[in-house]
Scaffold this active site. Structure first.
Site, mmCIF file in Angstrom:
data_model
loop_
_atom_site.group_PDB
_atom_site.id
_atom_site.type_symbol
_atom_site.label_atom_id
_atom_site.label_comp_id
_atom_site.label_asym_id
_atom_site.label_seq_id
_atom_site.Cartn_x
_atom_site.Cartn_y
_atom_site.Cartn_z
ATOM 1 N N GLU A 151 28.038 19.099 -132.646
ATOM 2 C CA GLU A 151 29.404 19.611 -132.891
ATOM 3 C C GLU A 151 29.516 20.769 -133.888
ATOM 4 O OE1 GLU A 151 31.806 16.241 -134.041
ATOM 5 O OE2 GLU A 151 31.517 15.211 -132.153
ATOM 6 N N GLU A 258 27.982 10.469 -124.326
ATOM 7 C CA GLU A 258 28.896 9.535 -125.000
ATOM 8 C C GLU A 258 30.108 9.236 -124.106
ATOM 9 O OE1 GLU A 258 29.872 10.924 -128.962
ATOM 10 O OE2 GLU A 258 27.875 11.766 -129.245
HETATM 11 C C1 XIL Z 1 31.561 7.477 -133.765
HETATM 12 C C2 XIL Z 1 31.212 5.990 -133.823
HETATM 13 O O1 XIL Z 1 31.352 5.429 -132.530
HETATM 14 C C3 XIL Z 1 32.088 5.278 -134.814
HETATM 15 O O2 XIL Z 1 31.689 3.925 -134.981
HETATM 16 C C4 XIL Z 1 32.040 6.006 -136.162
HETATM 17 O O3 XIL Z 1 32.962 5.416 -137.049
HETATM 18 C C5 XIL Z 1 32.367 7.479 -136.010
HETATM 19 O O4 XIL Z 1 31.497 8.056 -135.039
HETATM 20 N N1 XIL Z 1 31.074 12.006 -131.490
HETATM 21 C C6 XIL Z 1 29.826 11.583 -131.841
HETATM 22 C C7 XIL Z 1 29.614 10.163 -132.210
HETATM 23 O O5 XIL Z 1 28.852 12.350 -131.736
HETATM 24 O O6 XIL Z 1 28.605 10.005 -133.172
HETATM 25 C C8 XIL Z 1 30.881 9.535 -132.714
HETATM 26 O O7 XIL Z 1 30.625 8.139 -132.923
HETATM 27 C C9 XIL Z 1 32.003 9.747 -131.734
HETATM 28 C C10 XIL Z 1 32.277 11.212 -131.558
#
Ligand code: XIL
Length: 354
Positions: A151, A258
């Site tokens: 990101e 994700e």
């Molecule tokens: C999220 C997790 O799922 C949560 O438990 C944590 O509090 C915050 O991060 N993008 C990403 C992930 O790359 O690492 C994130 O995961 C969600 C958004």
């Protein structure tokens, strides 16, 4: 003949049983790996059984991020990461590493010195190098791919890079460096750039430009991760098709890293809860819309199977998802293919019927 007829019900029920046992990973074995983001805790519950039945790959949801794994300069906490890695090895699951350099979940010590002042670029890069080298080396026997940088592209069309602390201290150099450090620690690992909202054409263009520039400089970047945090109102077929087409032209493996489909309209920034957020029933209408989005996503993933090497869901079942607290705290979401009893939802059928 009579004997064969007598056997038929047994044959039929065995086939049926085998079909019921079939997991996502089996339906997609000729397409791409199907993965899931996990916590160490989930692996000690009945969700572990579901993981083994359905998925061929895992990602640590939080355990390997900088804050959790490296809470102080001279202290690492490998408990979560090691348990997940051991589970993967024991059960022959692939493991993706997530993530080595991100502006979120970064420990406070990382950017400041003993007197509380912001560190110099040299110190920051040295710390990044130590961190990446230690973590990548520790898991190099089990992790086959890393989300190295996460990101760094800005959402705003007027900015190129995200104005993070990393960027303010080190400029864009930290991005290339992170890939170089990871590659030096494990030359066999497949190194990904990972981001969200690539369905936005402006953001996508910036990501493609950055990746091309890095490759032109010889930076070891090997794959593109599309997070895939989508919702009942996006992406459209046209948007996703164009997105996958544009990225596939880079000629690099692509992974959906994700995936989840929120039942609420997409929002990218955290906000306060408001009156309309209290309607959290998973209605038939939401279910239907979600099924449609899942269906179109997997149709297009299959279309781009030459480029896509894995699709990873972000969390296991609707029992708990990070979206229960994002973008609104304590608003229940239902973004996955399994319900809180771990039973396949309608969307599951839409994904596996093709
Ligand atoms: C999220 C997790 O799922 C949560 O438990 C944590 O509090 C915050 O991060 N993008 C990403 C992930 O790359 O690492 C994130 O995961 C969600 C958004």
């Amino acid at each position: 003949m009579k004997n064969i007829l007598l056997l038929l019900p047994i044959v039929f029920s065995t086939v049926l049983h085998a079909q019921q046992e079939k997991g996502l990973k089996d339906y997609y074995k000729n397409y791409f790996d199907i993965g899931v983001a996990v916590s160490r805790h989930a692996l000690q519950t009945d969700e572990a059984g579901l993981i083994l039945q359905q998925f061929g790959s895992m990602t640590a949801e939080n355990a390997m991020k900088m804050g959790p794994i490296h809470p102080e300069e001279n202290r690492y906490n490998f408990v979560g990461g090691d348990s997940i890695a051991a589970f993967a090895k024991r059960n022959n699951l692939k493991l993706r590493g997530h993530t080595l350099c991100w502006h979120n979940q970064t420990p406070r010590w990382f950017f400041t010195n003993a007197t509380g002042d912001t560190v110099t670029k040299e110190v920051l890069l040295q710390r990044l190098k130590d961190h990446i080298t230690t973590v990548v080396t520790r898991y190099k026997d089990v992790i086959y791919a890393w989300d190295v940088v996460n990101e760094v592209i800005a959402d705003s069309p007027n900015e190129f890079y995200r104005n993070s602390t990393f960027y303010r201290i080190a400029g864009e150099d930290f991005i290339a460096k992170a890939f170089e450090y990871a590659h030096a620690a494990d030359p066999k690992a497949i190194l990904f750039y990972n981001d969200y909202n690539e369905i936005n054409a402006v953001k996508r263009g910036k990501i493609i430009k950055m990746v091309n520039d890095l490759r032109a400089k010889g930076v070891p970047i090997h794959g593109i991760g599309l997070q895939g945090h989508w919702a009942v109102n996006e992406p459209s077929r046209e948007q996703l098709d164009k997105t996958l087409e544009d990225f596939s032209k880079l000629g690099l493996p692509m992974q959906i890293t994700e995936l989840d489909i929120s039942v609420y309209p997409k929002e990218h920034n955290a906000r306060e809860k408001k009156a309309s957020d209290y309607d959290t029933i998973f209605s038939a209408e939401k279910q239907e819309k979600q099924m449609e989005v899942y269906k179109l996503c997997f149709e297009l993933f299959r279309k781009y199977k030459k480029s896509i090497t894995a699709v990873t869901f972000w969390n296991i079942s609707d029992r708990s998802s990070w979206l229960d607290n994002f973008p609104v705290r304590e608003r229940k979401d239902y973004p996955l293919l399994f319900d809180k009893y771990l039973k396949p939802k309608e969307a599951f059928d839409a994904v596996v019927k093709f």
